[in-house]
Design a protein around this motif. Structure first.
Motif, mmCIF file in Angstrom:
data_model
loop_
_atom_site.group_PDB
_atom_site.id
_atom_site.type_symbol
_atom_site.label_atom_id
_atom_site.label_comp_id
_atom_site.label_asym_id
_atom_site.label_seq_id
_atom_site.Cartn_x
_atom_site.Cartn_y
_atom_site.Cartn_z
ATOM 1 N N VAL A 2 0.698 -8.039 -6.246
ATOM 2 C CA VAL A 2 1.318 -7.638 -7.512
ATOM 3 C C VAL A 2 1.161 -6.139 -7.735
ATOM 4 O O VAL A 2 2.088 -5.463 -8.200
ATOM 5 N N ARG A 3 -0.003 -5.606 -7.404
ATOM 6 C CA ARG A 3 -0.222 -4.167 -7.563
ATOM 7 C C ARG A 3 0.699 -3.354 -6.658
ATOM 8 O O ARG A 3 1.071 -2.231 -6.995
ATOM 9 N N TRP A 4 1.082 -3.930 -5.533
ATOM 10 C CA TRP A 4 2.037 -3.233 -4.662
ATOM 11 C C TRP A 4 3.475 -3.446 -5.131
ATOM 12 O O TRP A 4 4.285 -2.523 -5.139
ATOM 13 N N TRP A 5 3.770 -4.684 -5.561
ATOM 14 C CA TRP A 5 5.153 -5.041 -5.901
ATOM 15 C C TRP A 5 5.621 -4.393 -7.202
ATOM 16 O O TRP A 5 6.768 -3.945 -7.304
ATOM 17 N N LEU A 6 4.770 -4.314 -8.224
ATOM 18 C CA LEU A 6 5.184 -3.831 -9.533
ATOM 19 C C LEU A 6 5.665 -2.380 -9.500
ATOM 20 O O LEU A 6 6.768 -2.087 -9.980
ATOM 21 N N ALA A 48 -7.368 -12.752 -4.561
ATOM 22 C CA ALA A 48 -7.410 -11.335 -4.206
ATOM 23 C C ALA A 48 -6.093 -10.895 -3.575
ATOM 24 O O ALA A 48 -5.598 -9.786 -3.828
ATOM 25 N N PHE A 49 -5.516 -11.771 -2.747
ATOM 26 C CA PHE A 49 -4.233 -11.440 -2.123
ATOM 27 C C PHE A 49 -3.129 -11.313 -3.175
ATOM 28 O O PHE A 49 -2.321 -10.380 -3.141
ATOM 29 N N ARG A 50 -3.084 -12.241 -4.113
ATOM 30 C CA ARG A 50 -2.052 -12.198 -5.153
ATOM 31 C C ARG A 50 -2.178 -10.936 -6.002
ATOM 32 O O ARG A 50 -1.177 -10.298 -6.335
ATOM 33 N N LEU A 51 -3.403 -10.579 -6.347
ATOM 34 C CA LEU A 51 -3.617 -9.382 -7.146
ATOM 35 C C LEU A 51 -3.165 -8.132 -6.394
ATOM 36 O O LEU A 51 -2.477 -7.264 -6.952
#
Length: 230
Positions: A37-41, A31-34
């Motif tokens: 990524v949604r913030w970073w992209l 959940a943290f990785r997802l």
């Protein structure tokens, strides 16, 4: 301890979801990785002008337009080549009987031509190059159909040269001003396996790989150009 450390690293929202049962503890890492990524992209896309201004459909339309234009150019190029070849040639019915083209027309009108292809090419030293400026032939066909005193071609191109023996290539090389030898040295070389006599005792000697014109060209120090893509 752990909860306080997570909150101090701005993971309070994830902690709340775990405590509320929305995220199972075993899935916390995924959940943290997802979420990351949604913030970073979007942040990365906005930081790069090229990525920020990229439009998928616009890009696909540009590719499609290029393909259509490329097909049109190739079609027009073919017509231009045909026009260039036909330029200056007289009408079929307008050639004199005793001319090169008249001789060709006469032979084509016969049910059984009286001259071979080799004889006809030899009898048309001027017109043959105009009618057939580009020939697709094997080394054997060249020796069979083109007279040795035939006017030289501008260039002879060997494709798959790693499969052509040197002695088969010499006749074609002698019939052009320039030679381009194209091939892959990592492919299998020519072999005499199918050309040996079944009664020969020296089978091993006959089955040995032969030198190709590509090998000879490289060994002779002829300039080499490598393809970046194929």
């Amino acid at each position: 301890g752990i909860r306080r450390r997570a909150v101090s690293h701005n993971l309070g929202a994830l902690v709340d979801d775990i405590e509320a049962g929305l995220v199972r503890p075993a899935e916390a890492q995924s959940a943290f990785r997802l979420a990351y990524v949604r913030w970073w992209l979007p942040a990365t896309l906005d930081a790069d002008p090229v990525l920020r201004n990229f439009r998928r459909f616009q890009h696909e339309h540009a590719i499609e337009d290029f393909r259509e234009i490329d097909d049109l150019v190739r079609a027009q190029a073919s017509l231009r080549v045909i026009s260039a070849i036909a330029h200056g040639l007289p009408a079929v019915q307008g050639v004199p009987r005793n001319s090169e083209l008249g001789l060709l027309r006469h032979q084509m009108e016969l049910q059984r031509p009286s001259r071979s292809i080799r004889e006809m090419i030899g009898a048309m030293p001027t017109s043959f190059a105009k009618l057939a400026p580009c020939m697709l032939m094997s080394p054997l066909s060249i020796a069979q159909y083109l007279p040795p005193d035939q006017a030289l071609f501008d260039v002879v191109i060997f494709d798959e040269a790693s499969q052509i023996t040197t002695w088969d290539a010499v006749g074609a090389i002698a019939r052009a001003h320039q030679t381009i030898i194209v091939g892959d040295p990592k492919q299998l070389p020519p072999t005499n396996f199918f050309g040996r006599n079944e009664e020969d005792e020296e089978v091993v000697e006959h089955e040995k790989d032969l030198e190709s014109i590509l090998d000879e060209a490289k060994a002779a120090g002829i300039p080499v150009r490598d393809l970046r893509w194929h």
